[in-house]
Scaffold this motif. Sequence first.
Motif, short mmCIF file in Angstrom:
data_model
loop_
_atom_site.label_atom_id
_atom_site.label_comp_id
_atom_site.label_asym_id
_atom_site.label_seq_id
_atom_site.Cartn_x
_atom_site.Cartn_y
_atom_site.Cartn_z
N SER A 68 38.39 45.33 31.06
CA SER A 68 38.24 44.56 30.41
C SER A 68 38.62 43.36 32.07
O SER A 68 38.07 42.33 32.03
CB SER A 68 38.83 43.88 28.78
N GLU A 69 40.31 43.54 31.68
CA GLU A 69 40.55 42.44 32.67
C GLU A 69 40.21 42.57 34.59
O GLU A 69 39.89 41.62 34.91
CB GLU A 69 42.38 42.80 32.90
N ILE A 70 40.21 43.99 34.23
CA ILE A 70 39.61 44.05 35.90
C ILE A 70 38.15 43.33 36.45
O ILE A 70 38.04 42.74 37.29
CB ILE A 70 40.29 45.61 36.38
N VAL A 71 37.39 44.20 35.34
CA VAL A 71 36.26 43.59 35.98
C VAL A 71 35.45 41.82 35.59
O VAL A 71 34.70 41.48 36.28
CB VAL A 71 35.05 44.14 34.89
N LEU A 72 36.55 41.20 34.23
CA LEU A 72 36.34 39.85 34.00
C LEU A 72 36.90 39.30 35.40
O LEU A 72 36.21 37.87 35.58
CB LEU A 72 36.54 39.49 32.75
N THR A 73 37.57 39.47 36.62
CA THR A 73 38.58 39.51 37.29
C THR A 73 38.13 39.39 38.38
O THR A 73 38.91 39.22 39.63
CB THR A 73 39.95 39.32 37.07
N ASP A 74 37.35 40.75 38.52
CA ASP A 74 37.28 41.44 39.40
C ASP A 74 38.10 41.61 40.73
O ASP A 74 38.36 41.60 41.90
CB ASP A 74 36.13 40.48 40.53
N ASN A 75 39.36 41.90 39.90
CA ASN A 75 40.44 42.22 40.49
C ASN A 75 40.44 43.63 40.95
O ASN A 75 41.21 44.35 40.67
CB ASN A 75 41.84 41.85 40.07
N ARG A 76 40.25 44.18 42.68
CA ARG A 76 40.67 45.48 43.03
C ARG A 76 42.02 45.64 43.19
O ARG A 76 41.85 46.73 43.08
CB ARG A 76 39.00 45.43 44.16
N ALA A 77 42.70 44.59 43.69
CA ALA A 77 44.14 45.10 43.71
C ALA A 77 44.79 45.87 42.59
O ALA A 77 45.48 46.69 42.33
CB ALA A 77 44.72 44.82 44.66
N LEU A 78 44.58 45.21 41.56
CA LEU A 78 44.84 45.60 40.16
C LEU A 78 43.92 46.76 38.89
O LEU A 78 45.60 48.16 38.92
CB LEU A 78 44.58 44.19 39.05
N ALA A 79 42.86 46.99 40.11
CA ALA A 79 42.56 48.50 39.08
C ALA A 79 43.45 49.73 40.37
O ALA A 79 42.84 51.35 39.86
CB ALA A 79 41.08 48.61 40.23
N GLU A 80 43.45 49.67 41.68
CA GLU A 80 44.32 50.57 42.19
C GLU A 80 45.57 50.47 41.53
O GLU A 80 46.48 51.92 41.14
CB GLU A 80 44.44 50.24 43.64
N ASP A 81 46.28 49.35 40.90
CA ASP A 81 47.65 49.69 40.52
C ASP A 81 47.51 50.06 38.76
O ASP A 81 48.12 50.55 38.71
CB ASP A 81 48.70 48.52 40.18
N VAL A 82 46.36 50.30 38.39
CA VAL A 82 46.51 50.77 37.20
C VAL A 82 45.84 52.55 37.46
O VAL A 82 46.36 52.73 36.38
CB VAL A 82 45.41 49.99 36.43
N LEU A 83 45.19 52.74 38.42
CA LEU A 83 45.03 54.52 38.33
C LEU A 83 46.19 54.72 38.85
O LEU A 83 46.29 55.67 38.10
CB LEU A 83 43.47 54.10 39.04
#
Length: 101
Positions: A68-83
């Motif tokens: 939800s946070e990643i999609v709404l902010t389009d924060n791809r760096a956060l996506a990698e950190d979460v993964l």
Amino acid sequence: MRAARAYLDGCLEERELAALFLRGDGPPGFDVIMRDRLRTWAQRNAALFEDDRALVVVITGALAAAVSEIVLTDNRALAEDVLAIIGGIRPAASATGRSNG
């Protein structure tokens, strides 16, 4: 881990559509369908985490919130950190050598 990446990538590829549903702007009754699908997804994930139901609920919920946070902010760096964090999570018995029985 691959499933989490695929889910996240799919949500990012269809960012506008994913954001629509994440905001609760989907069709009437969609929230019920979404809860059912999350429950089914969690049940499938249970095998990956040695059937540790509590861990599956935590990871599934955390991933849903992160998406939800990643999609709404389009924060791809956060996506990698979460993964990376999700990829490092292991059931307590595996991490500590304890058994559940």
